[in-house]
Enzyme design. Structure first.
Site, PDB file in Angstrom:
ATOM      1  N   HIS A 132       0.863  -1.187   0.000  1.00  0.00           N
ATOM      2  CA  HIS A 132       0.000   0.000   0.000  1.00  0.00           C
ATOM      3  C   HIS A 132       0.894   1.230   0.000  1.00  0.00           C
ATOM      4  O   HIS A 132       1.863   1.276   0.749  1.00  0.00           O
ATOM      5  CB  HIS A 132      -0.877   0.042   1.251  1.00  0.00           C
ATOM      6  CG  HIS A 132      -2.041  -0.897   1.216  1.00  0.00           C
ATOM      7  ND1 HIS A 132      -3.198  -0.671   1.933  1.00  0.00           N
ATOM      8  CD2 HIS A 132      -2.241  -2.053   0.536  1.00  0.00           C
ATOM      9  CE1 HIS A 132      -4.046  -1.664   1.706  1.00  0.00           C
ATOM     10  NE2 HIS A 132      -3.488  -2.514   0.873  1.00  0.00           N
ATOM     11  N   TYR A 152      -8.356   5.359   9.151  1.00  0.00           N
ATOM     12  CA  TYR A 152      -8.320   5.657  10.584  1.00  0.00           C
ATOM     13  C   TYR A 152      -9.278   6.823  10.824  1.00  0.00           C
ATOM     14  O   TYR A 152      -9.056   7.912  10.293  1.00  0.00           O
ATOM     15  CB  TYR A 152      -6.919   6.088  11.030  1.00  0.00           C
ATOM     16  CG  TYR A 152      -5.882   4.977  11.062  1.00  0.00           C
ATOM     17  CD1 TYR A 152      -5.186   4.602   9.916  1.00  0.00           C
ATOM     18  CD2 TYR A 152      -5.574   4.324  12.254  1.00  0.00           C
ATOM     19  CE1 TYR A 152      -4.218   3.599   9.947  1.00  0.00           C
ATOM     20  CE2 TYR A 152      -4.608   3.323  12.304  1.00  0.00           C
ATOM     21  CZ  TYR A 152      -3.937   2.965  11.140  1.00  0.00           C
ATOM     22  OH  TYR A 152      -2.985   1.974  11.195  1.00  0.00           O
ATOM     23  N   PRO A 199      -2.108  -0.335  19.510  1.00  0.00           N
ATOM     24  CA  PRO A 199      -2.015  -0.748  18.107  1.00  0.00           C
ATOM     25  C   PRO A 199      -2.252   0.371  17.094  1.00  0.00           C
ATOM     26  O   PRO A 199      -2.101   0.147  15.894  1.00  0.00           O
ATOM     27  CB  PRO A 199      -3.091  -1.836  17.985  1.00  0.00           C
ATOM     28  CG  PRO A 199      -4.014  -1.624  19.121  1.00  0.00           C
ATOM     29  CD  PRO A 199      -3.237  -0.984  20.211  1.00  0.00           C
ATOM     30  N   LYS A 204       2.606  -0.617  15.219  1.00  0.00           N
ATOM     31  CA  LYS A 204       4.043  -0.716  15.475  1.00  0.00           C
ATOM     32  C   LYS A 204       4.480  -1.965  16.229  1.00  0.00           C
ATOM     33  O   LYS A 204       5.671  -2.302  16.228  1.00  0.00           O
ATOM     34  CB  LYS A 204       4.506   0.523  16.284  1.00  0.00           C
ATOM     35  CG  LYS A 204       4.550   1.786  15.460  1.00  0.00           C
ATOM     36  CD  LYS A 204       5.764   1.807  14.561  1.00  0.00           C
ATOM     37  CE  LYS A 204       5.651   2.757  13.398  1.00  0.00           C
ATOM     38  NZ  LYS A 204       5.238   2.162  12.135  1.00  0.00           N
ATOM     39  N   TYR A 215       5.055   6.233  10.317  1.00  0.00           N
ATOM     40  CA  TYR A 215       4.148   5.109  10.043  1.00  0.00           C
ATOM     41  C   TYR A 215       4.834   4.052   9.183  1.00  0.00           C
ATOM     42  O   TYR A 215       4.693   2.852   9.432  1.00  0.00           O
ATOM     43  CB  TYR A 215       2.869   5.614   9.349  1.00  0.00           C
ATOM     44  CG  TYR A 215       1.769   4.569   9.313  1.00  0.00           C
ATOM     45  CD1 TYR A 215       0.788   4.528  10.301  1.00  0.00           C
ATOM     46  CD2 TYR A 215       1.718   3.620   8.294  1.00  0.00           C
ATOM     47  CE1 TYR A 215      -0.211   3.548  10.284  1.00  0.00           C
ATOM     48  CE2 TYR A 215       0.730   2.646   8.266  1.00  0.00           C
ATOM     49  CZ  TYR A 215      -0.229   2.622   9.253  1.00  0.00           C
ATOM     50  OH  TYR A 215      -1.208   1.664   9.229  1.00  0.00           O
TER      51      TYR A 215
HETATM   52  P1  RFL Z   1       4.142 -12.744  20.946  1.00  0.00           P
HETATM   53  O1  RFL Z   1       3.541 -12.733  19.601  1.00  0.00           O
HETATM   54  O2  RFL Z   1       3.274 -12.470  22.111  1.00  0.00           O
HETATM   55  O3  RFL Z   1       4.821 -14.176  21.113  1.00  0.00           O
HETATM   56  C1  RFL Z   1       5.295 -14.629  22.353  1.00  0.00           C
HETATM   57  C2  RFL Z   1       5.279 -16.150  22.347  1.00  0.00           C
HETATM   58  O4  RFL Z   1       5.834 -16.604  23.570  1.00  0.00           O
HETATM   59  C3  RFL Z   1       5.029 -17.649  24.073  1.00  0.00           C
HETATM   60  N1  RFL Z   1       5.233 -17.701  25.517  1.00  0.00           N
HETATM   61  C4  RFL Z   1       5.994 -18.628  26.133  1.00  0.00           C
HETATM   62  N2  RFL Z   1       6.694 -19.657  25.665  1.00  0.00           N
HETATM   63  C5  RFL Z   1       7.357 -20.425  26.571  1.00  0.00           C
HETATM   64  N3  RFL Z   1       7.341 -20.201  27.904  1.00  0.00           N
HETATM   65  C6  RFL Z   1       6.653 -19.161  28.418  1.00  0.00           C
HETATM   66  N4  RFL Z   1       6.635 -18.914  29.733  1.00  0.00           N
HETATM   67  C7  RFL Z   1       5.935 -18.314  27.523  1.00  0.00           C
HETATM   68  N5  RFL Z   1       5.154 -17.213  27.671  1.00  0.00           N
HETATM   69  C8  RFL Z   1       4.743 -16.874  26.456  1.00  0.00           C
HETATM   70  C9  RFL Z   1       3.627 -17.298  23.639  1.00  0.00           C
HETATM   71  O5  RFL Z   1       2.776 -18.437  23.618  1.00  0.00           O
HETATM   72  C10 RFL Z   1       3.877 -16.714  22.261  1.00  0.00           C
HETATM   73  O6  RFL Z   1       3.795 -17.676  21.253  1.00  0.00           O
HETATM   74  O7  RFL Z   1       5.393 -11.738  21.058  1.00  0.00           O
HETATM   75  P2  RFL Z   1       6.453 -11.233  19.956  1.00  0.00           P
HETATM   76  O8  RFL Z   1       7.023 -12.395  19.207  1.00  0.00           O
HETATM   77  O9  RFL Z   1       7.349 -10.291  20.652  1.00  0.00           O
HETATM   78  O10 RFL Z   1       5.609 -10.456  18.852  1.00  0.00           O
HETATM   79  C11 RFL Z   1       5.015  -9.244  19.176  1.00  0.00           C
HETATM   80  C12 RFL Z   1       3.696  -9.097  18.423  1.00  0.00           C
HETATM   81  O11 RFL Z   1       2.940 -10.296  18.532  1.00  0.00           O
HETATM   82  C13 RFL Z   1       2.888  -7.937  18.996  1.00  0.00           C
HETATM   83  O12 RFL Z   1       3.689  -6.781  19.142  1.00  0.00           O
HETATM   84  C14 RFL Z   1       1.715  -7.526  18.142  1.00  0.00           C
HETATM   85  O13 RFL Z   1       0.886  -8.596  17.783  1.00  0.00           O
HETATM   86  C15 RFL Z   1       0.930  -6.516  18.967  1.00  0.00           C
HETATM   87  N6  RFL Z   1      -0.427  -6.454  18.537  1.00  0.00           N
HETATM   88  C16 RFL Z   1      -0.679  -5.747  17.417  1.00  0.00           C
HETATM   89  N7  RFL Z   1       0.330  -5.077  16.808  1.00  0.00           N
HETATM   90  C17 RFL Z   1       0.105  -4.396  15.700  1.00  0.00           C
HETATM   91  O14 RFL Z   1       1.056  -3.826  15.134  1.00  0.00           O
HETATM   92  N8  RFL Z   1      -1.171  -4.328  15.178  1.00  0.00           N
HETATM   93  C18 RFL Z   1      -2.225  -5.006  15.764  1.00  0.00           C
HETATM   94  O15 RFL Z   1      -3.339  -4.977  15.284  1.00  0.00           O
HETATM   95  C19 RFL Z   1      -2.010  -5.733  16.926  1.00  0.00           C
HETATM   96  N9  RFL Z   1      -3.012  -6.412  17.548  1.00  0.00           N
HETATM   97  C20 RFL Z   1      -1.448  -7.145  19.219  1.00  0.00           C
HETATM   98  C21 RFL Z   1      -2.737  -7.133  18.683  1.00  0.00           C
HETATM   99  C22 RFL Z   1      -1.197  -7.843  20.422  1.00  0.00           C
HETATM  100  C23 RFL Z   1      -2.215  -8.523  21.103  1.00  0.00           C
HETATM  101  N10 RFL Z   1      -1.898  -9.153  22.363  1.00  0.00           N
HETATM  102  C24 RFL Z   1      -0.516  -9.377  22.756  1.00  0.00           C
HETATM  103  C25 RFL Z   1      -2.798  -9.380  23.401  1.00  0.00           C
HETATM  104  C26 RFL Z   1      -3.747  -7.843  19.319  1.00  0.00           C
HETATM  105  C27 RFL Z   1      -3.491  -8.555  20.513  1.00  0.00           C
HETATM  106  C28 RFL Z   1      -4.629  -9.336  21.110  1.00  0.00           C
HETATM  107  C1  PHB Z   2      -4.840  -4.708  11.498  1.00  0.00           C
HETATM  108  O1  PHB Z   2      -5.036  -4.880  10.272  1.00  0.00           O
HETATM  109  O2  PHB Z   2      -5.089  -5.609  12.323  1.00  0.00           O
HETATM  110  C2  PHB Z   2      -4.324  -3.410  11.974  1.00  0.00           C
HETATM  111  C3  PHB Z   2      -3.930  -2.446  11.049  1.00  0.00           C
HETATM  112  C4  PHB Z   2      -3.459  -1.221  11.499  1.00  0.00           C
HETATM  113  C5  PHB Z   2      -3.381  -0.971  12.854  1.00  0.00           C
HETATM  114  C6  PHB Z   2      -3.753  -1.932  13.764  1.00  0.00           C
HETATM  115  C7  PHB Z   2      -4.237  -3.159  13.320  1.00  0.00           C
HETATM  116  O3  PHB Z   2      -2.926   0.242  13.262  1.00  0.00           O
END
Ligand code: RFL
Ligand code: PHB
Length: 387
Positions: free
Chosen positions: A72, A199, A291, A295, A382
């Protein structure tokens, strides 16, 4: 078992680190607490910075993203029933990639499998020992305790993991802001309402239109932090989303049954430093952003970039390189923390937002529409600051 780097957590940061280390000839073991299908059932981020795209290319895990992802060149912002575009390509010659975190994780598992990588799933009760000198990790699998001896431990286990909790309280400084609202997210098998993300600022609260592909949409609305998910039927969600979008988008919105629905609290959190002895904190284990700026995943990837560089330099003889990881990573973490806080503040309805506060947000959005300088600042952040 013996390895050079023991990685706690098989999410995107743990898998990417393991793969890059492998390509540099460094051995690692990944311990993941959940089964693989559980890790792959989480719906999270959808926007990749180009630096993230390049890291996945470097890791040899980019082929499907290049075929199925959607580059995009801009996003849309909306307020007062009208939208406008921020054209990243025009402003700074950069783009983003729309490709889901779930797919990124799937591709990284495939790359690790192809290279014979060691990933232990359902590793329970991981415990970190002797972080100062000769670290090792114990865990239980199928009732049997195992031990991994290593040179370094990478804590890639997310916000609720064991790694950050293993650092003595006095050795970490924590910075935190909890926002007084949450996001309700819905995934639906419907065509996206717009080619680019929207947004939207609205007096009723923030709304975001995102997507995964031509037939899969991801939408979010701001809701009170304590709203039970059961309150939000699909019909209630679509009604509320429509009310917050400019009329043109609201009228063309295609609705359908939700295939995933979840509530995410919004928080900014940073732990400093991101190192304790031979333990390094990576990604969500060290920091959380709301979110709004997309980032979280991208920051996890830049942490991996810095840590991989530091460990590769260490094994090439630069014994002090790991000591520089925390400062290098934190500089970028704070930039993204500031940007995510700013975008959250600009677009959400806070409990103390009154008519004055609403007009101030609308004035800032109008300034963004008119000023290329303001849009350039947003575009630089961004699409991702340089590593
Ligand atoms: P993750 O993805 O949380 O992965 C961590 C892994 O560690 C495992 N784990 C363990 N394993 C062994 N022993 C233990 N004691 C453990 N404790 C935990 C878990 O099962 C998991 O598999 O961290 P990582 O790799 O640092 O990646 C970071 C990203 O996942 C995170 O920053 C983003 O997903 C944040 N986030 C979002 N970011 C965006 O940019 N856009 C979004 O829309 C967005 N939505 C989200 C999100 C994070 C969420 N969380 C954490 C609740 C939505 C949710 C629901
Ligand atoms: C998503 O597609 O899940 C998404 C995109 C942009 C954001 C957060 C989540 O800032």
């Amino acid at each position: 078992m013996r390895t050079q780097v023991c990685i706690i957590g098989g999410g995107p940061s743990g898998l990417l680190l393991s793969q890059l280390l492998h390509l540099s000839g460094i051995d690692s073991v990944v311990l993941e607490r959940h089964p693989r299908d559980r890790v792959l059932s989480r719906i999270r981020a959808g926007v990749l910075e180009w630096g993230t795209v390049e890291m996945l290319e470097k890791a040899g895990a980019a082929r499907r993203m290049q075929a199925e992802g959607f580059p995009h060149s801009g996003i849309r912002l909306a307020a007062r029933n009208r939208g406008f575009r921020i054209d990243f390509n025009d402003l700074i010659g950069r783009r983003i990639m729309v490709y889901g975190q779930t797919e990124v994780t799937r591709d990284l598992y495939a790359a690790r499998d192809a290279a014979g990588g060691r990933i232990v799933h359902e590793a329970q009760g991981a415990a970190l020992h002797d972080l100062g000198d000769r670290p090792y990790v114990t865990y239980v699998r199928n009732g049997t305790e195992h031990r991994v001896d290593c040179d370094f431990i990478a804590g890639c286990d997310g916000f609720h993991g064991v790694s950050r909790a293993s650092v003595p309280k006095a050795a970490l400084r924590r910075f935190e802001r909890v926002y007084p609202f949450a996001w309700l997210g819905v995934l639906s098998r419907t065509p996206p309402v717009s080619e680019e993300l929207i947004y939207a600022n609205h007096p009723r609260g923030f709304a975001l239109c995102s997507m995964r592909n031509d037939t899969l949409s991801r939408y979010y609305i701001q809701v009170p932090a304590d709203d039970p998910i059961g309150k939000w039927t699909d019909a209630a969600f679509w009604d509320e989303l429509r009310r917050r979008l400019p009329q043109e988008a609201a009228e063309s919105l295609v609705t359908g049954a939700s295939i995933e629905k979840s509530i995410v609290p919004l928080r900014s959190f940073v732990a400093e430093p991101m190192q304790h002895g031979r333990l390094f904190l990576v990604g969500d284990a060290a920091h959380i952003v709301p979110p709004t700026g997309a980032k979280g995943l991208n920051l996890a990837v830049s942490d991996v970039f810095y840590l991989h560089e530091a460990l590769a330099a260490f094994y090439e003889g630069d014994r002090l390189a790991p000591e520089r990881y925390s400062d290098r990573a934190l500089a970028r973490v704070w930039q993204a923390t500031r940007f995510s806080w700013w975008m959250t503040s600009l677009l959400h309805r806070f409990p103390d937002t009154d008519d004055f506060g609403q007009r101030i947000q609308e004035a800032e959005l109008a300034h963004l529409e008119r000023s290329a300088a303001a849009r350039t600042q947003l575009a630089e952040n961004y699409t991702g600051l340089p590593y």
